[in-house]
Design an enzyme around this catalytic site. Structure first.
Site, PDB file in Angstrom:
ATOM      1  N   GLY A  53       0.821  -1.203   0.000  1.00 48.94           N
ATOM      2  CA  GLY A  53       0.000   0.000   0.000  1.00 48.94           C
ATOM      3  C   GLY A  53       0.856   1.255   0.000  1.00 48.94           C
ATOM      4  O   GLY A  53       1.864   1.319   0.681  1.00 48.94           O
ATOM      5  N   THR A  54       0.469   2.237  -0.772  1.00 45.32           N
ATOM      6  CA  THR A  54       1.063   3.570  -0.790  1.00 45.32           C
ATOM      7  C   THR A  54      -0.059   4.509  -1.211  1.00 45.32           C
ATOM      8  O   THR A  54      -1.047   4.042  -1.775  1.00 45.32           O
ATOM      9  CB  THR A  54       2.207   3.668  -1.816  1.00 45.32           C
ATOM     10  N   THR A  55      -0.029   5.766  -1.033  1.00 45.18           N
ATOM     11  CA  THR A  55       0.943   6.662  -0.434  1.00 45.18           C
ATOM     12  C   THR A  55       0.224   7.396   0.705  1.00 45.18           C
ATOM     13  O   THR A  55      -0.975   7.650   0.609  1.00 45.18           O
ATOM     14  CB  THR A  55       1.433   7.668  -1.505  1.00 45.18           C
ATOM     15  N   LYS A  86      -6.111   2.852   4.207  1.00 46.43           N
ATOM     16  CA  LYS A  86      -4.747   2.905   4.719  1.00 46.43           C
ATOM     17  C   LYS A  86      -4.581   3.862   5.896  1.00 46.43           C
ATOM     18  O   LYS A  86      -3.478   3.995   6.423  1.00 46.43           O
ATOM     19  CB  LYS A  86      -3.780   3.344   3.608  1.00 46.43           C
TER      20      LYS A  86
END
Length: 281
Positions: A53-55, A86
């Protein structure tokens, strides 16, 4: 003893014995195999791939802090999930955003939430924001073995410091090194582009609404140059998760509000594809 406690319906003695206010210490003493960093990885041939996972970006404003994340998770060159969450509340006055190996990161967040709740119940008071940041640092350090095998977790922690009456941001490296950031920061594969956007637009007198717009602008810029970062997905109605933290606590923007901000950013990008070049208006 465990079988006897199950048959009688009583908790094992370990649960009734006064000890550390750290749930991590308790787990490490009585069931160390349950800690993520103590698990053994199976032997695999070739590169091991897991969803990442990003950002994540964060910005302070007078009276608080905003932390936000895009929704894309990738596995190699493939998109493994388009609507991953996230950014999570850690407790009443703090939140954590995750970047890195998705499964381990989500598990670490849940353990961190439990760590803070356990401390509050045992001690009858909340940890200071600095103390919370230190606890998270310890957890990341405990995952170093996994990180050395390619399963790194690099979160971003933000919260409202009740004592200092302001928002604060803490970033980390894979060894558990903790760094307090001033004004803004970003982590994840798109962080270099997000940080450039934040550097261009940040002011120390932002209003809360301007700070919210700024983090969405930064995520848009990250997605523009980093294939692992997902921008606002208008067709699927998938927008960034944005959390505001101030003296009233953690407030996650509703889907309607998040979409409103994201659509406004997208609309302005139709006229200025590279985004605003000066402070937000």
């Amino acid at each position: 003893m465990e079988a006897n406690s199950r048959s009688t319906g009583r908790l094992p003695a370990a649960f009734l014995t006064p000890g550390s206010s750290s749930f991590m210490d308790f787990l490490g003493e009585h069931s160390p195999e349950l800690l993520p960093g103590n698990r053994e990885l199976p032997a695999v041939q070739g590169a091991f791939e897991a969803p990442h996972g990003t950002t994540i970006v964060a910005v302070t404003f007078p009276g608080g802090v905003v932390i936000a994340g895009d929704r894309r998770a990738t596995m190699g060159n493939m998109i493994s999930q388009r609507d991953m969450e996230k950014v999570f509340p850690a407790d009443e006055y703090s939140a954590v955003g995750i970047a890195g190996t998705a499964g381990l990161a989500v598990e670490m967040v849940k353990l961190f939430q439990l760590e803070l709740e356990h401390f509050e119940k045992v001690e009858g008071a909340q940890l200071s924001l600095e103390g919370k940041a230190n606890r998270l640092s310890t957890m990341i350090r405990g995952n170093l073995g996994m990180a050395m095998q390619g399963l790194a977790v690099v979160p971003l922690f933000a919260g409202y410091d009740v004592g200092r009456e302001r928002g604060r941001i803490f970033s980390y490296d894979v060894t558990g090194g903790r760094f307090e950031e001033q004004g803004y920061t970003a982590t994840g594969s798109g962080s270099v582009f997000a940080r450039g956007s934040l550097k261009k637009l940040y002011r120390d007198d932002l209003t809360k609404d301007q700070a919210v717009t700024l983090v969405v602008q930064a995520l848009y810029d990250a997605a523009d140059d980093d294939s692992a970062t997902g921008g606002p997905d208008v067709a699927r109605r998938i927008y960034p998760i944005v959390v505001v933290i101030d003296d009233e606590g953690v407030d996650r923007l509703t889907a309607e509000r998040s979409s409103e901000v994201a659509r406004s950013v997208v609309q302005h990008r139709m006229e200025q594809p590279d985004g605003p070049r000066a402070a937000l208006l």
